[in-house]
Motif scaffolding. Structure first.
Motif, short mmCIF file in Angstrom:
data_model
loop_
_atom_site.label_atom_id
_atom_site.label_comp_id
_atom_site.label_asym_id
_atom_site.label_seq_id
_atom_site.Cartn_x
_atom_site.Cartn_y
_atom_site.Cartn_z
N TYR A 20 42.67 51.44 99.17
CA TYR A 20 42.00 50.69 99.76
C TYR A 20 42.78 48.90 100.37
N VAL A 21 42.56 49.12 101.46
CA VAL A 21 43.29 47.82 102.15
C VAL A 21 42.70 47.17 103.17
N GLU A 22 43.17 45.06 102.89
CA GLU A 22 42.06 45.17 103.39
C GLU A 22 42.79 44.43 104.89
N THR A 23 42.10 43.80 105.99
CA THR A 23 42.33 42.74 107.09
C THR A 23 42.10 41.43 107.55
N ASP A 24 42.99 40.72 108.47
CA ASP A 24 42.02 39.87 108.62
C ASP A 24 41.91 39.15 109.82
N GLU A 25 40.99 41.18 110.20
CA GLU A 25 40.42 41.01 111.61
C GLU A 25 39.40 42.44 111.40
N GLU A 26 38.45 42.34 112.10
CA GLU A 26 37.02 43.29 112.26
C GLU A 26 37.51 44.35 112.94
N VAL A 65 39.43 57.37 107.89
CA VAL A 65 38.77 55.97 107.55
C VAL A 65 37.76 55.34 107.26
N LEU A 66 37.22 55.14 106.32
CA LEU A 66 36.11 55.18 106.08
C LEU A 66 35.79 53.61 105.26
N ASP A 67 34.75 53.11 105.54
CA ASP A 67 34.40 51.99 105.28
C ASP A 67 34.44 51.46 104.27
N TYR A 68 35.25 50.14 103.43
CA TYR A 68 35.41 51.29 101.94
C TYR A 68 34.34 50.59 100.88
N HIS A 69 33.47 49.77 100.99
CA HIS A 69 32.11 49.05 99.84
C HIS A 69 31.16 50.03 99.73
N TYR A 70 31.32 51.08 100.59
CA TYR A 70 30.85 52.54 99.65
C TYR A 70 31.81 53.42 98.13
N PHE A 71 33.02 52.82 98.74
CA PHE A 71 33.76 52.94 97.23
C PHE A 71 34.48 52.33 96.61
N MET A 72 34.21 51.48 96.93
CA MET A 72 35.95 50.54 96.50
C MET A 72 35.45 49.69 94.92
N GLY A 73 33.94 49.17 95.41
CA GLY A 73 34.00 48.32 94.27
C GLY A 73 34.27 46.87 93.98
N ASP A 74 34.22 46.42 92.90
CA ASP A 74 35.95 45.40 92.70
C ASP A 74 36.50 45.53 92.44
N LYS A 75 37.47 46.64 93.49
CA LYS A 75 39.18 46.75 93.14
C LYS A 75 39.76 45.97 94.21
N ASP A 76 41.00 45.46 93.38
CA ASP A 76 41.49 45.12 94.22
C ASP A 76 42.32 45.41 95.13
N PRO A 77 43.10 45.01 97.28
CA PRO A 77 42.80 46.48 97.87
C PRO A 77 44.88 45.96 97.25
N TYR A 78 45.01 47.96 97.68
CA TYR A 78 46.58 47.85 97.53
C TYR A 78 47.22 47.43 98.83
N MET A 79 46.69 47.44 99.81
CA MET A 79 48.17 46.78 100.69
C MET A 79 46.82 45.96 102.21
N SER A 80 47.15 43.88 102.12
CA SER A 80 45.86 43.34 102.63
C SER A 80 47.47 43.37 103.91
N THR A 81 46.93 42.34 105.11
CA THR A 81 47.77 41.93 105.58
C THR A 81 48.52 40.37 105.32
N GLU A 82 47.78 39.95 104.32
CA GLU A 82 47.98 38.81 103.84
C GLU A 82 50.17 39.49 103.43
N ILE A 83 49.66 40.11 102.57
CA ILE A 83 50.76 40.24 101.87
C ILE A 83 52.50 41.08 102.97
N ILE A 84 51.76 41.48 104.02
CA ILE A 84 52.57 41.87 104.86
C ILE A 84 53.49 40.14 106.15
N LYS A 85 52.23 39.97 106.33
CA LYS A 85 53.18 38.03 106.37
C LYS A 85 54.13 37.89 105.68
N LYS A 86 53.92 37.59 104.56
CA LYS A 86 54.84 37.39 103.67
C LYS A 86 56.26 37.38 104.07
N LYS A 87 56.04 38.09 104.79
CA LYS A 87 57.46 39.16 105.54
C LYS A 87 58.44 38.81 106.24
#
Length: 87
Positions: A20-26, A65-87
């Motif tokens: 499960y990942v999240e991005t800062d863009e759609e 690649v699937l839209d997360y809301h069908y599967f994710m529920g309340d889980k935190d993402p594994y990876m996000s663009t925020e984590i990558i930007k910190k590097k």
């Protein structure tokens, strides 16, 4: 070959996993550009560093690649663009 002259039988399995990942863009899943951006996210370690070239996420046979809301529920993402930007 084995000692008795016959080859040992090999068993093959297909393993699928979800990240499960999240991005800062759609992004529109299904387009090659969007899918590559999303796949790039899972090609990073949870600390934001890129995976090595022999990492299984860089050498996948196929993907979906699937839209997360069908599967994710309340889980935190594994990876996000925020984590990558910190590097």
């Amino acid at each position: 070959m084995s000692e008795n002259g016959s080859e040992q039988k090999k068993y093959k399995y297909m393993i699928t996993m979800r990240w499960y990942v999240e991005t800062d863009e759609e992004l529109v899943s299904g387009s090659q550009e969007s899918d590559q951006k999303l796949l790039d996210l899972v090609r990073h370690r949870s600390n934001g560093e890129p995976c090595l070239p022999d990492c299984p996420t860089r050498n996948n046979e196929g993907y979906a690649v699937l839209d997360y809301h069908y599967f994710m529920g309340d889980k935190d993402p594994y990876m996000s663009t925020e984590i990558i930007k910190k590097k």
